[in-house]
Design an enzyme around this catalytic site. Structure first.
Site, PDB file in Angstrom:
ATOM      1  N   HIS A 170      24.900   3.375 -33.963  1.00 34.50           N
ATOM      2  CA  HIS A 170      26.287   2.752 -34.437  1.00 34.50           C
ATOM      3  C   HIS A 170      26.292   1.912 -35.266  1.00 34.50           C
ATOM      4  CE1 HIS A 170      30.628   1.732 -34.040  1.00 34.50           C
ATOM      5  NE2 HIS A 170      30.406   0.967 -33.725  1.00 34.50           N
ATOM      6  N   ILE A 171      25.475   0.891 -35.325  1.00 39.82           N
ATOM      7  CA  ILE A 171      25.454  -0.493 -36.083  1.00 39.82           C
ATOM      8  C   ILE A 171      24.819  -0.072 -37.125  1.00 39.82           C
ATOM      9  CG2 ILE A 171      24.587  -2.759 -36.362  1.00 39.82           C
ATOM     10  CD1 ILE A 171      24.942  -2.930 -33.229  1.00 39.82           C
TER      11      ILE A 171
END
Lengths: 212, 303
Positions: A170-171
């Site tokens: 996600h990051i």
């Protein structure tokens, strides 16, 4: 590029505040949790005032994380139901990885990767909360039979690792890979170009003037 | 209980490398001969005296066990069991319960706080309260259900085998005070020899199944029992027959640790490689390139 890019609102200020709090509580809960998980990471407990304070704060931060996530879950779950197009998209992960949108079916507000991450979070957050309660000293752990506490510890660790893996994806995707996504979370807007390229169905929906 | 440096440390909780020690020490053991125990609780009192522990006054519920269970300030406890090992046979078995000081301690394995649990070279497993964070993982790790967390300071406590006395050449307080000689203390080897004699004696008195309780599932213990019915340790208020560190704890504190870190490392590395190999996906940049190619195409046509 002469003119200012046209912008579309993707997240409201309350969306952004909640996401920010969720991110912050995640970082703190992950740091304190990792401190207990591996001796080599015990130094992370120093950020909380030592091991004992990390032990005290970890479950409280965990509950905070769950509450912020729960708000997001209620708000976004409808947008995260998988559709037929999504499975085609997942079948062409190679193109996804190589930035070849032109080979992919058009995507709505969230792409299947984001949707799968969402459901991964739903499952792991619930498991982490439930097993976390069984491990919570001194309040709740003594109420559970020892076999339950041991099983809870194992499920807690597995869920945490799955959550962390999801967060790495996600990051990386949001900050490094898909340029322009960070802007959505920090300021709430994306450019029209961004929307057309990454979420064409959502772009149509937003610009056709029907829905908000 | 305290960080006694007069005993060499061989294992330290939440520590990756072996603590330094080049000396060799004799393993000690406490032998509890249950056949000789009269249940006087002198050991229980001596433990409270030496360690300066005062249990809260409780309520008598009609059994001799007092208090009913181990607590943060009761590190050893006489447990009384009325059993019928065989039909028409009745026995009153009295077991002194407390930390077994395992060679492979589950508490130490589960503990996440560096140095909160140590194992001395002589085999004693000790809690160093100043490093304890009160997480209770030692409770999950222990196959004998021994450690207790104190509500006063949220830290775990249990029998120290009087490590402070042993360090200066004395035997544990419970051994010192036992009026029947039921508890003996010395090198583990000597205690095993002593047990052999006791077992032979019990055998000659009709206890065919008499034996030594030194469970190998935890690598043996530094507190051992002579049991009249060694084939049924459960008779003695549920002494586990084959205690082992739970498979869940083994996985959680064994394989899961390096495996998870490796997985997280690989994922991060994957992201790193992806960034350099494929590069970011930039909508605005692509748009610019589209414009360029379009205008380039237009110029081509003009030419």
């Amino acid at each position: 590029m002469s003119a200012k890019p046209k912008l579309i609102q993707r997240y409201t200020s309350s969306d952004r505040v909640n996401h920010g709090l969720l991110a912050l509580s995640f970082i703190l809960v992950a740091m304190s949790g990792m401190a207990f998980f591996h001796p080599s990471l015990y130094w992370l407990s120093a950020f909380f005032g030592g091991g004992e304070w990390a032990r005290v704060l970890h479950p409280l931060l965990g509950v905070a994380m769950f509450v912020f996530f729960f708000i997001a879950m209620v708000k976004y779950w409808k947008h995260n139901l998988l559709t037929g197009n999504d499975f085609k998209w997942l079948g062409r992960l190679g193109d996804v990885m190589k930035n070849r949108e032109e080979n992919l079916p058009p995507i709505g507000k969230y792409n299947p990767g984001q949707k799968l991450l969402f459901w991964t979070l739903v499952v792991t957050m619930i498991l982490l909360l439930l097993t976390g309660i069984a491990l919570w000293q001194p309040w709740f752990a003594p109420l559970f039979p020892i076999g339950v506490v041991r099983a809870a510890a194992v499920i807690h660790v597995i869920s945490a690792v799955v959550l962390l893996l999801g967060m790495i994806v996600h990051i990386y995707s949001a900050i490094f890979w898909i340029k322009g996504s960070t802007r959505a979370m920090l300021r709430g807007t994306v450019t029209e170009t961004w929307a057309r390229k990454h979420h064409p169905l959502w772009y149509e929906e937003m610009t056709s003037g029907q829905k908000k | 209980m305290s960080s006694l440096q007069s005993l060499d440390i061989t294992a330290r909780s939440a520590t990756n490398r072996t603590p330094p020690s080049i000396r060799e020490e004799v393993e000690v053991a406490k032998l509890i001969d249950i056949s000789k125990c009269i249940g006087c609780k002198a050991c229980q009192v001596a433990c409270a005296e030496w360690n300066d522990l005062r249990e809260e006054i409780g309520t008598n519920v009609g059994v001799y066990d007092n208090p009913l269970d181990l607590t943060p300030s009761t590190w050893t406890l006489m447990r009384f069991a009325e059993v019928e090992p065989e039909e028409y046979e009745f026995e009153w078995l009295i077991r002194k319960d407390g930390c077994m000081h395992c060679a492979d301690p589950g508490c130490l394995k589960a503990c996440p706080a560096p140095g909160a649990i140590v194992q001395y070279a002589n085999g004693i497993v000790d809690f160093v309260s100043e490093h304890c964070i009160g997480c209770g993982y030692c409770i999950a790790g222990c196959p004998f259900d021994i450690p207790r967390i104190s509500p006063k300071d949220n830290r775990a406590y249990k029998c120290t085998l009087c490590s402070d006395r042993v360090a200066v050449g004395m035997e544990p307080a419970c051994v010192k005070v036992c009026p029947t000689g039921c508890i003996t203390f010395g090198s583990k080897e000597d205690m095993k020899k002593h047990a052999d004699g006791r077992i032979a004696d019990l055998n000659s008195r009709g206890y065919d199944q008499a034996g030594l309780y030194d469970p190998q599932g935890v690598g043996g213990t530094h507190v051992m029992y002579v049991l009249q019915h060694a084939d049924q340790p459960e008779l003695y208020q549920g002494l586990p027959k084959d205690p082992k560190i739970s498979a869940a704890v083994d996985f959680w504190k064994g394989l899961a640790k390096p495996f998870s870190l490796a997985l997280l490392g690989i994922a991060s590395l994957g992201a790193f490689v992806h960034y350099f190999a494929v590069g970011p996906n930039d909508a605005e940049e692509d748009e610019d390139e589209d414009d360029k190619t379009r205008s380039a195409a237009a110029t081509d046509k003009e030419d």
